[in-house]
Each structure stands twice: as structure tokens, then as C-alpha cells.
Design an enzyme around this catalytic site. Structure first.
Site, PDB file in Angstrom:
ATOM      1  N   CYS A 116      38.901  29.325  36.914  1.00 45.60           N
ATOM      2  CA  CYS A 116      40.127  30.499  36.861  1.00 45.60           C
ATOM      3  C   CYS A 116      41.302  29.925  36.426  1.00 45.60           C
ATOM      4  O   CYS A 116      42.266  30.682  35.804  1.00 45.60           O
ATOM      5  CB  CYS A 116      40.265  31.369  37.879  1.00 45.60           C
ATOM      6  SG  CYS A 116      38.606  32.246  38.292  1.00 45.60           S
ATOM      7  N   HIS A 256      46.625  35.690  37.642  1.00 44.03           N
ATOM      8  CA  HIS A 256      45.310  35.596  37.547  1.00 44.03           C
ATOM      9  C   HIS A 256      44.765  36.988  38.196  1.00 44.03           C
ATOM     10  O   HIS A 256      45.130  37.156  39.168  1.00 44.03           O
ATOM     11  CB  HIS A 256      44.741  34.236  38.106  1.00 44.03           C
ATOM     12  CG  HIS A 256      43.171  34.458  38.092  1.00 44.03           C
ATOM     13  ND1 HIS A 256      42.196  34.787  36.891  1.00 44.03           N
ATOM     14  CD2 HIS A 256      42.164  34.257  39.178  1.00 44.03           C
ATOM     15  CE1 HIS A 256      41.021  34.820  37.372  1.00 44.03           C
ATOM     16  NE2 HIS A 256      40.948  34.348  38.679  1.00 44.03           N
ATOM     17  N   ASN A 286      37.330  40.269  36.853  1.00 45.07           N
ATOM     18  CA  ASN A 286      37.773  38.807  36.787  1.00 45.07           C
ATOM     19  C   ASN A 286      36.921  38.464  35.734  1.00 45.07           C
ATOM     20  O   ASN A 286      35.784  38.128  35.697  1.00 45.07           O
ATOM     21  CB  ASN A 286      37.290  38.143  38.089  1.00 45.07           C
ATOM     22  CG  ASN A 286      37.855  36.586  38.094  1.00 45.07           C
ATOM     23  OD1 ASN A 286      38.071  36.115  36.963  1.00 45.07           O
ATOM     24  ND2 ASN A 286      37.863  36.157  39.306  1.00 45.07           N
TER      25      ASN A 286
HETATM   26  O1  UT7 Z   1      38.943  33.976  40.735  1.00 42.32           O
HETATM   27  C1  UT7 Z   1      38.498  32.802  41.580  1.00 42.32           C
HETATM   28  C2  UT7 Z   1      38.906  32.950  42.618  1.00 42.32           C
HETATM   29  N1  UT7 Z   1      38.209  34.037  43.300  1.00 42.32           N
HETATM   30  C3  UT7 Z   1      38.843  34.811  44.203  1.00 42.32           C
HETATM   31  O2  UT7 Z   1      40.251  34.709  44.261  1.00 42.32           O
HETATM   32  C4  UT7 Z   1      38.458  35.710  45.049  1.00 42.32           C
HETATM   33  C5  UT7 Z   1      38.612  35.999  46.272  1.00 42.32           C
HETATM   34  N2  UT7 Z   1      38.125  36.821  47.354  1.00 42.32           N
HETATM   35  C6  UT7 Z   1      38.018  38.081  47.153  1.00 42.32           C
HETATM   36  O3  UT7 Z   1      38.655  38.709  46.402  1.00 42.32           O
HETATM   37  C7  UT7 Z   1      37.313  38.668  48.261  1.00 42.32           C
HETATM   38  O4  UT7 Z   1      37.006  37.824  49.501  1.00 42.32           O
HETATM   39  C8  UT7 Z   1      36.030  39.547  48.108  1.00 42.32           C
HETATM   40  C9  UT7 Z   1      36.336  40.687  47.069  1.00 42.32           C
HETATM   41  C10 UT7 Z   1      35.275  38.626  47.210  1.00 42.32           C
HETATM   42  C11 UT7 Z   1      35.265  40.149  49.209  1.00 42.32           C
HETATM   43  O5  UT7 Z   1      36.422  41.070  49.911  1.00 42.32           O
HETATM   44  P1  UT7 Z   1      36.288  40.912  51.495  1.00 42.32           P
HETATM   45  O6  UT7 Z   1      37.303  42.134  51.838  1.00 42.32           O
HETATM   46  O7  UT7 Z   1      36.609  39.476  51.713  1.00 42.32           O
HETATM   47  O8  UT7 Z   1      34.836  41.164  52.061  1.00 42.32           O
HETATM   48  P2  UT7 Z   1      34.024  40.258  52.846  1.00 42.32           P
HETATM   49  O9  UT7 Z   1      33.474  39.459  51.844  1.00 42.32           O
HETATM   50  O10 UT7 Z   1      34.523  39.603  54.268  1.00 42.32           O
HETATM   51  O11 UT7 Z   1      32.752  41.592  53.255  1.00 42.32           O
HETATM   52  C12 UT7 Z   1      33.299  42.620  54.181  1.00 42.32           C
HETATM   53  C13 UT7 Z   1      32.204  43.474  54.319  1.00 42.32           C
HETATM   54  C14 UT7 Z   1      31.038  42.760  54.867  1.00 42.32           C
HETATM   55  O12 UT7 Z   1      30.148  43.624  55.515  1.00 42.32           O
HETATM   56  P3  UT7 Z   1      30.232  43.428  57.355  1.00 42.32           P
HETATM   57  O13 UT7 Z   1      29.916  41.882  57.421  1.00 42.32           O
HETATM   58  O14 UT7 Z   1      31.552  43.545  57.616  1.00 42.32           O
HETATM   59  O15 UT7 Z   1      29.265  44.357  57.723  1.00 42.32           O
HETATM   60  C15 UT7 Z   1      30.233  42.596  53.507  1.00 42.32           C
HETATM   61  O16 UT7 Z   1      28.766  42.468  53.587  1.00 42.32           O
HETATM   62  O17 UT7 Z   1      31.838  44.099  53.204  1.00 42.32           O
HETATM   63  C16 UT7 Z   1      30.507  43.943  52.686  1.00 42.32           C
HETATM   64  N3  UT7 Z   1      30.473  43.807  51.295  1.00 42.32           N
HETATM   65  C17 UT7 Z   1      30.202  44.869  50.737  1.00 42.32           C
HETATM   66  N4  UT7 Z   1      30.092  46.409  50.937  1.00 42.32           N
HETATM   67  C18 UT7 Z   1      29.911  47.248  49.813  1.00 42.32           C
HETATM   68  C19 UT7 Z   1      30.630  42.785  50.688  1.00 42.32           C
HETATM   69  N5  UT7 Z   1      30.427  43.071  49.136  1.00 42.32           N
HETATM   70  C20 UT7 Z   1      30.412  44.516  49.064  1.00 42.32           C
HETATM   71  C21 UT7 Z   1      30.050  45.424  48.198  1.00 42.32           C
HETATM   72  N6  UT7 Z   1      29.942  46.698  48.453  1.00 42.32           N
HETATM   73  N7  UT7 Z   1      29.975  44.908  46.856  1.00 42.32           N
END
Ligand code: UT7
Length: 328
Positions: A116, A256, A286
Site C-alpha cells: 500500500c 491511504h 482498499n
Molecule cells: O492497506 C494495508 C494496511 N491494512 C490496514 O491498514 C488494515 C488494518 N486493519 C483493519 O482495518 C481492521 O483490523 C479490520 C477492518 C481488518 C478488522 O476490523 P477489527 O475491528 O480489527 O475487527 P477484528 O478483526 O478484531 O474482528 C472483530 C470481530 C471478530 O469477532 P469476535 O472474535 O469478536 O467474535 C471477527 O470474527 O468481528 C468479526 N469479523 C466480522 N464480522 C462480520 C471479522 N470480519 C468480519 C466481517 N463481518 N466481515
């Protein structure tokens, strides 16, 4: 003699017509529009579905628009740098294919793989060739067909990425506009959090790697989120400090587009009001190396000569950085 700098004299962008909405994704994986919107800010993304078309085809369309702006013919292009993690083929590089498809016969080019942050690495590299006097027409393109490496059964990643390309033409100027300064960084210890497991020399493609779904993007989102905020905030701040500028002097922050929460947090930490922050993540998701030039292309009519812009990015590697531009 007045200092030669590299100014952006044309911008271009291309996104495929096919839209993949949050509602579409609800039918593919266990997710919902509300989760995706509140956690990422994304409502839809574009997907390249035309058989036989790939990253280079989107890049060619973006480059054509960037050249049109300044009336530059493909034969006049001397150098092209393509930032991508989704090259058409492992080799030859995508820049080579783009130049061929454009009909840029008097040129050479190469790819930069910095995920990115690729566009910032490529922009800074291209600008140095212009500043040195070696070349007068340098194209920098960020293009990624993320749909080719996204696992559409993995809800943690498939909701994030989209396809697209953005390009700029760099030309020498002596009026003080153009690329002023860049801070670029990388830290290989971050590679475990965001990578593709197989397909390289470490783990070549095999029936086993395919069965284990190792040819897709893997991301552990939380540590990436944290590092992204820290990396972008610190390099923007350093860039402003060492150029004796404050946020009030900057017309636009161009971040970004990985997550609206990252964009908002970075803007708030630095003190940028939301109306000075470029955002298009809701439409495209993204697009990796394409997010920054797509923003420049879409916002070009709002930019004025002499405006200071700070571009900032963070991505797999880890790679990150910030670039200060004075709009031409
Ligand atoms: O561009 C390159 C650099 N990349 C980035 O900068 C991305 C950085 N990271 C992020 O943007 C975020 O971490 C994500 C968008 C990828 C994820 O968001 P988050 O708030 O960190 O969610 P998480 O991975 O901690 O997941 C929270 C919950 C989990 O459930 P439990 O364990 O709390 O029950 C996941 O299983 O949300 C669940 N989950 C979803 N639920 C519905 C994960 N993906 C989804 C989904 N729909 N698509």
C-alpha cells in the site's frame, strides 16, 4: 540557477465498471453491511471481471488519462514506474507490459513492490530521476487487481479490497512546486501480519499450497491497524516539522484508503479538519497501490496551484511513509 523539482502535470484514474457491494458480500460470507460500514467505511468496491484483463490494462487506462492532461504522446514518455503487488505475471514486470500496450517505444520501466506504500516509493523514486535532469517525462502508476489474490470465502479480508489504478505524469519545473520532501520507511518484522504465504521462492506454488489457500492475502488486522496509525502520524509529523510547516499550512491530507477509522484517527491525531482529508474508500475499498493516485485524480478540480498536500500510506512489509507536495 533555480532548483529543478518534479511536478505532477497530469493525473488519471481507472476503476472497473463491476461493483461488488456490501449486500453482494452478505450473500457470499457471514457478514453484513452494518459491520462493514462501521468497521471499515466501505460500501462498495470495483472488481475487474473481464476475462483476459489484468492489472496492466487498468494501469494503461489511468496512464492514458494522465498523459492527455498535458498533451503528452506515449512516445514521449521516458520512464514508467509501476507500484503493484498484483503484477500480470511474476516476470516480466507490469511496467514493461504497460509500456508495450501504451505504445511507449522510447521508454523503460520497472515495478516497485511496497504494497500500500508502493505509490509513495514510486513517486519519490520517479521524482529523483526528474530532479537529477536525467528524464523529463516520467510516469508513476499505482495499480492493483486485488480481486486476483483475495479469498472470497474469508470474511476478514474479502470485504476490504477492490481493484483500480491511478497514474501521474512527472515533469521538471523551476517554480518551487512539485515534490518537496519524502520520508519512507520499512520494517520487515511486520511481514508476518500481512502477506501472501506461497507463490514466491520461499514456498513455490504446489498442489498443497493451493489446497491450503496460501495464494491469497493473509492479514492479522489489529496489529496492522495500530502500526498504520503510528507510522502515518509519525512520518507526517516529522515531514511537517523538518519543513517548518504546520497543519494550517496544508491544504489536503491524502491518506491511504485502508479503513475509515484509520483515516479519521490519523486526521484527528494530527489536527486535520475532516474537510481537508481526501476520502473515497466508501466507493472503492482498499485498492492497495492505487488509493493515493485515485484520490489525486478524483480531487484534482479542488486543487489549486501552490496548495501543499501531504500524502501518507502504510502497508504490508511493513512499509510506510509520507510525501510533501506543492501542487503545480
Ligand atoms: O492497506 C494495508 C494496511 N491494512 C490496514 O491498514 C488494515 C488494518 N486493519 C483493519 O482495518 C481492521 O483490523 C479490520 C477492518 C481488518 C478488522 O476490523 P477489527 O475491528 O480489527 O475487527 P477484528 O478483526 O478484531 O474482528 C472483530 C470481530 C471478530 O469477532 P469476535 O472474535 O469478536 O467474535 C471477527 O470474527 O468481528 C468479526 N469479523 C466480522 N464480522 C462480520 C471479522 N470480519 C468480519 C466481517 N463481518 N466481515
Amino acid at each position: 540557477m533555480a532548483k529543478v523539482t518534479a511536478a505532477i502535470t497530469g493525473t488519471g484514474g481507472y476503476v472497473p465498471e463491476d461493483v461488488l457491494s456490501n449486500t453482494d458480500l452478505e450473500k457470499m460470507v457471514d457478514t453484513n453491511d452494518e459491520w462493514i460500514t462501521t468497521r471499515t467505511g466501505i460500501k462498495e468496491r470495483r472488481i475487474l471481471r473481464t476475462p483476459g484483463m489484468a492489472t496492466s490494462d487498468m494501469a494503461v487506462e489511468a496512464v492514458k488519462k494522465a498523459l492527455q492532461k498535458s498533451g503528452t504522446r506515449p512516445e514521449e514518455v521516458e520512464m514508467l514506474i509501476c507500484a503493484t503487488v498484483t503484477p500480470d505475471t511474476t516476470f516480466p514486470d507490469t511496467a514493461n507490459t504497460i509500456l508495450h500496450k501504451l505504445g511507449a517505444k522510447n521508454s523503460f520501466g520497472f515495478d516497485i513492490n511496497a504494497a500500500c506504500s508502493g505509490f509513495l516509493y514510486a513517486l519519490t523514486t520517479g521524482a529523483k530521476f526528474v530532479e537529477s535532469g536525467m528524464y523529463k517525462k516520467v510516469v508513476v502508476v499505482g495499480a492493483d487487481m486485488m480481486s486476483s489474490i483475495v479469498d472470497y470465502t474469508d470474511r476478514a479480508t474479502c470485504i476490504i479490497f477492490g481493484d483500480g489504478a491511478g497514474a501521474v505524469l512527472l515533469e521538471p519545473v523551476t517554480d518551487g512546486t512539485g515534490l518537496i520532501d519524502s520520508i519512507l520507511r520499512s520494517d520487515g518484522s511486520g511481514r508476518e501480519y500481512l502477506h501472501m504465504k506461497a507463490g514466491g521462492s520461499l514456498k513455490p506454488a504446489s498442489a498443497e499450497t493451493v489446497a491450503r489457500r496460501e495464494h491469497y492475502v493473509y492479514q492479522d488486522g489489529k496489529p496492522v491497524f495500530k502500526a498504520a496509525v503510528n507510522g502515518m502520524v509519525s512520518t507526517v509529523q516529522q515531514l511537517l516539522d523538518r519543513n517548518n510547516l504546520s497543519v494550517a499550512d496544508i491544504a489536503w491530507l491524502v491518506p491511504h484508503q485502508a479503513n475509515i477509522r484509520i483515516i479519521n484517527t490519523v486526521g484527528e491525531y494530527l489536527g486535520f479538519p475532516p474537510e481537508k482529508v481526501m476520502v473515497n474508500i466508501h466507493k472503492y475499498g482498499n485498492t492497495t497501490a492505487a488509493t493515493l493516485p485515485l484520490c489525486l485524480w478524483e480531487y484534482q478540480n479542488k486543487l489549486h496551484r501552490g496548495d501543499y498536500l501531504v500524502l501518507t500510506a502504510f502497508g504490508g512489509g511493513f512499509t510506510w511513509g509520507s510525501t510533501l507536495l506543492k501542487w503545480h
